[in-house]
Structure formats: C-alpha cells, structure tokens
Design an enzyme around this catalytic site. Structure first.
Site, short mmCIF file in Angstrom:
data_model
loop_
_atom_site.label_atom_id
_atom_site.label_comp_id
_atom_site.label_asym_id
_atom_site.label_seq_id
_atom_site.Cartn_x
_atom_site.Cartn_y
_atom_site.Cartn_z
N HIS A 185 0.85 -1.20 0.00
CA HIS A 185 0.00 0.00 0.00
C HIS A 185 0.88 1.25 0.00
CE1 HIS A 185 -3.26 -2.72 1.81
NE2 HIS A 185 -3.48 -2.54 0.52
N ALA A 186 0.59 2.14 -0.96
CA ALA A 186 1.51 3.24 -1.25
C ALA A 186 1.72 4.20 -0.10
CB ALA A 186 0.98 3.99 -2.48
N GLU A 188 1.63 3.90 3.09
CA GLU A 188 2.09 3.40 4.39
C GLU A 188 3.61 3.54 4.48
OE1 GLU A 188 0.22 -0.50 4.40
OE2 GLU A 188 -1.77 0.40 4.25
N ARG A 240 -3.39 4.83 -2.06
CA ARG A 240 -3.17 3.47 -1.54
C ARG A 240 -2.87 2.45 -2.64
NH1 ARG A 240 -5.56 -0.23 2.57
NH2 ARG A 240 -6.48 -2.03 1.55
N ASN A 257 -3.45 -5.91 -2.37
CA ASN A 257 -3.80 -6.82 -1.28
C ASN A 257 -5.23 -7.37 -1.38
OD1 ASN A 257 -2.41 -8.08 0.76
ND2 ASN A 257 -3.25 -6.76 2.39
N HIS A 311 2.90 -3.59 6.69
CA HIS A 311 1.88 -2.57 6.41
C HIS A 311 1.82 -1.60 7.59
CE1 HIS A 311 -0.55 -4.40 3.00
NE2 HIS A 311 0.30 -5.38 3.31
N SER A 312 0.98 -0.57 7.45
CA SER A 312 0.64 0.24 8.60
C SER A 312 -0.79 0.72 8.38
CB SER A 312 1.59 1.43 8.75
OG SER A 312 1.37 2.40 7.74
N GLU A 386 0.98 -4.91 10.95
CA GLU A 386 0.54 -3.51 10.86
C GLU A 386 1.38 -2.72 11.86
OE1 GLU A 386 -1.64 -2.26 8.74
OE2 GLU A 386 -2.75 -4.01 8.03
O1 0X9 Z 1 -6.75 -4.16 4.54
C1 0X9 Z 1 -5.59 -4.52 4.30
O2 0X9 Z 1 -5.20 -4.80 3.18
C2 0X9 Z 1 -4.60 -4.62 5.45
N1 0X9 Z 1 -4.73 -3.46 6.30
S1 0X9 Z 1 -4.25 -1.97 5.78
O3 0X9 Z 1 -4.71 -0.97 6.74
N2 0X9 Z 1 -2.67 -1.91 5.79
O4 0X9 Z 1 -4.75 -1.75 4.47
C3 0X9 Z 1 -4.83 -5.90 6.24
C4 0X9 Z 1 -4.71 -7.18 5.48
C5 0X9 Z 1 -4.50 -8.36 6.36
N3 0X9 Z 1 -4.69 -9.61 5.71
C6 0X9 Z 1 -4.14 -10.79 6.14
N4 0X9 Z 1 -3.24 -10.83 7.04
N5 0X9 Z 1 -4.56 -11.93 5.63
ZN ZN Z 2 -1.66 -1.81 4.09
#
Ligand code: 0X9
Ligand code: ZN
Length: 426
Positions: A185-186, A188, A240, A257, A311-312, A386
């Site tokens: 994600h861009a 983060e 993002r 993602n 990620h964050s 995260e």
């Molecule tokens: O929503 C997302 O893609 C991730 N959170 S974010 O705030 N960085 O966008 C969480 C994805 C988590 N998925 C797995 N661990 N399977």
């Molecule tokens: Zn993310």
C-alpha cells in the site's frame, strides 16, 4: 538551449511540479467512535457507499476503537448532517490538512538535502522508489558475498521491481527462507523504512544478528507498489492502490492486497468497484506488481518458512485467513510466533500488539498476499504486520519519529525470526 530557454524550461518544470502536488487544502479529518455493533455496521455501510470518504483504518466497535476519516471540503457538510441524523459519535480532528501535509513534505525534503546516493540513512528521511533502488543496487558491491539484487519485473509504469537476498556468505545453498515485503500500500510510508532498517540490521550490524543468518536466508522486497509509492511522493500523499487504469475512466488503481488468487473475489473482503480503495481488479493478478510478488513467493515456496508483509497502521500481527472465519490448520503455531513478537515488544517499549486471524482481529479480506502465501505458496508462517500509527492520519509519521517506530518494530521482527528459526530448523 539558450539561457532564456533554460530559465523558461526551469520555471515550467517547477510550476508543473507545484501544480501536480495535491495540497489537501481544506481537507478535514474526523474521528469516529462507534458505540455498539449496529453503529459499527452503519459506519461500514457508509464506508462502502461513500468512496470519496477515505476511512483511514478499520472500523471496529471493540474497546473504544476509533477510526479516522478524511474528506474533501465539499463532503464535510454531508458527513455532519448524516452523522447528526444517526446520532453517531464524531469529532473534528483537523480542519485543514494542507499546512500539515506541506510541513511534512518540507521536513522530508530538508532532511534529504545532504543525501549522497547510493548511501542512505534510513532514520533520517523517507526515500523514493528510485532512491531505494539505487541503494539496493549498491549493496552487492559493498557485501559481495552476502547481498544479491535481482529484478523480478516491472511495475505498470515500467519501474524496475527489485528484490534483495541476504545470506551469511557461507556458500550453503537452499537454506530456508524468511521473505519480507513492504509497500504493498503506497501511503504506508513506515513500511519501506522498516524494510530498509531490517536490511541495515542484517548487513551493517551483522555482528549483532549473526544467528539470524546462520541457517536461514532473508529475501526482502522493500517496495512492491512502486508506482503508487512514487505517486504519494510526487502527487497525492494518501494514495493506496496501484496506478494502472481500470474499467472506469474516472478511477485509477487496484488494491494489490485484494488481487491475489487464493479465494479471490469475495464481496465481504474486497470490492468490484474500481473507485473503491479495496478494489480487487477484474481478475486475480491483473496487476504487474501482484504478478511479481506472486512469482517471488512461488520461486521461494519450497523453502518458505516465514512470509511477512509490512503494512501500517494499527499494531497488529494478522494471520490467515482473511477470507473466512475458519482457522488454518497450523494456526496455533503461527499464533506462537506472533506471541513471541508481541511479548518482545511489550518488554522493550511497552508497545501493545494484538494478534490473531485477520477475519476476527480486523475485518474480512479476500485475495490478500498472506492468504496466498499460506494457501498456495505453502509458507509455514504467513503474517501481515501492521506497524504503529504516526503523524496525524496514522500513515504519515514525522521523520523525527522514524527511529522510534523502526527500532521498536525490529525488536518484534527479530524475536519472531528467532522463534521461526528455533521451531523450524533446517
Ligand atoms: O486491509 C488490508 O489490506 C490490510 N490493512 S491496511 O490498513 N494496511 O490496508 C490488512 C490485510 C491483512 N490480511 C491478512 N493478514 N490476511
Ligand atoms: Zn496496508
């Protein structure tokens, strides 16, 4: 070119840079606090119906959880009247985002004035994709036995996507692998910084971390979403997704993602609407950046012990599955690894992480990289980390906070790596 020509060219260049940069003038940030599960569902429904409202984190009702939402100026009155009419709890945090975004941009540019590529000081600034690549490319020369850089492909806008492999140089082949990616994600930004910090720990602080490389190799890709990341530096700080056009001429980009082929396309955890931030694409892997990460995962699949996606924000260790409330067979083993990370961090800084399956701890996600790593690439442990929030949106820590964030996170990553190595010896 004549001197005048040069000056005109420079002026044009400068004004186009200034014009291109989105300053977020009069953008507002609200903080929302759902009081019960029906308010939580209502907020989630609003989040789906209002793609112009940028929910900056997960909407959850537990433990006084709050979520921030960022709005363009023309949306503010509709938010206020909707929230008042539903008696939702909210407060205005930021009335005008622009001075903050500008101050951060200035801080970062100032910090880079003395930058001497390919050398970079991870703790001193946020770096662009090109700067990170220049740094990665310099490592094999500095560490000829221990560092290798490989390009796996190109982003949609033809940026080279690079991966660094780190070993202890003992020549033993086919050791088990820890694979880490960043910047899916861009916006983060702490994610690429963390990936770079891990690299510096393993290469520059080899003495202190030798045992992490004794029987394992590390494979690190600091920037997956190169185009999106570049766009957050040059145009729009809170972008993002990728930058590939979609079927809708008004909406660009896909969420990498949500674009992976394990249980892709469930509506509970992704969107078919190209204007949404969790748009999954028309087909799995229709983004070149997802293909590259897939190829890396598959190439290392036979040796893949731990896949970690940085990620964050939110302080979570998220485990598969994202797409279902069933738990994977080796869930407890993955939980033990996450627990090692959480304990280490609490002891060192009192930072608190939650951990568990994405579906339960956060929200359903479908087509994410961790589900693919476990479900298809056979990673022994697959995890999304995260990292902590920073700055005023959560995604935008100040340069001066990078050190605190990455040193704390390294304590966790190091402890989890040690746990993986202990549990799964080669
Ligand atoms: O929503 C997302 O893609 C991730 N959170 S974010 O705030 N960085 O966008 C969480 C994805 C988590 N998925 C797995 N661990 N399977
Ligand atoms: Zn993310």
């Amino acid at each position: 070119m004549t001197l005048i020509g040069h000056i005109i060219f420079l002026l044009l260049l400068q004004s186009s840079v200034l014009l291109a940069w989105q300053d977020y003038k009069d953008y507002q940030v609200y903080e929302l606090t759902p009081r019960d599960s029906s308010e939580e569902s209502l907020l989630r429904k609003l989040a789906r119906e209002k793609p112009q409202w940028d929910f900056l984190g997960p909407i959850r009702w537990h433990n006084e959880s709050t979520v921030r939402v960022m709005l363009p100026p023309e949306e503010a009155s509709s938010l206020v009247s909707l929230f008042d009419s539903h008696q939702l709890r909210y407060r205005l945090l930021i009335k005008d985002l622009s001075p903050l975004v500008q101050a951060q941009r200035a801080e970062n540019l100032r910090s880079k004035q003395r930058l001497q590529l390919p050398h970079i000081d991870v703790l001193a600034a946020f770096y662009t994709h090109a700067e990170i690549n220049a740094y990665l490319d310099s490592l094999p020369e500095r560490y000829p036995k221990r560092a290798q850089v490989k390009q796996f492909g190109w982003s949609y806008e033809r940026r080279p996507l690079k991966v660094l492999t780190i070993s202890n140089g003992d020549g033993r082949r086919n050791k088990p692998v820890i694979l880490i990616d960043g910047t899916v994600h861009a916006r983060e930004w702490i994610s690429p910084s963390m990936a770079l910090y891990i690299i510096q720990q393993l290469l520059d602080n080899y003495e202190g971390n030798q045992e992490l490389l004794q029987d394992y190799d590390w494979v690190i890709m600091p920037v997956v979403n190169a185009d999106g990341y570049e766009y957050t530096h040059s145009e729009s700080r809170y972008w993002r997704k990728t930058r590939k056009p979609t079927t809708d001429p008004d909406c660009v980009g896909t969420d990498i993602n949500r674009n992976f082929a394990h249980e892709w396309g469930h509506d509970a955890g992704s969107s078919s609407d190209p204007c949404e931030d969790i748009y999954r694409g028309e087909r799995p892997f229709d983004q070149p950046e997802s293909q590259v990460l897939r190829d890396i995962l598959l190439q290392y699949s036979p040796r893949l012990k731990w896949y970690l996606s940085l990620h964050s924000y939110g302080n979570y260790f998220l485990l598969p599955w994202g797409y279902t409330n069933n738990l994977p067979e080796n869930y407890q083993d993955m939980m033990d690894v996450a627990e090692a990370g959480a304990f280490a961090i609490v002891h060192s800084t009192n930072g608190i992480y939650s951990y568990g399956s994405t579906y339960y701890v956060l929200y359903p996600t479908s087509g994410d990289t961790a589900d693919y790593a476990l479900g298809v690439a056979n990673a022994t442990v697959a995890m999304t980390m995260e990292l902590p929030a920073g700055g005023f949106s959560g995604f935008d820590p100040w340069v001066s906070h990078i050190e605190r964030l990455v040193t704390e996170s390294w304590v966790g990553v190091r402890a989890m790596a040690a746990e993986v190595i202990r549990r799964y010896p080669s």
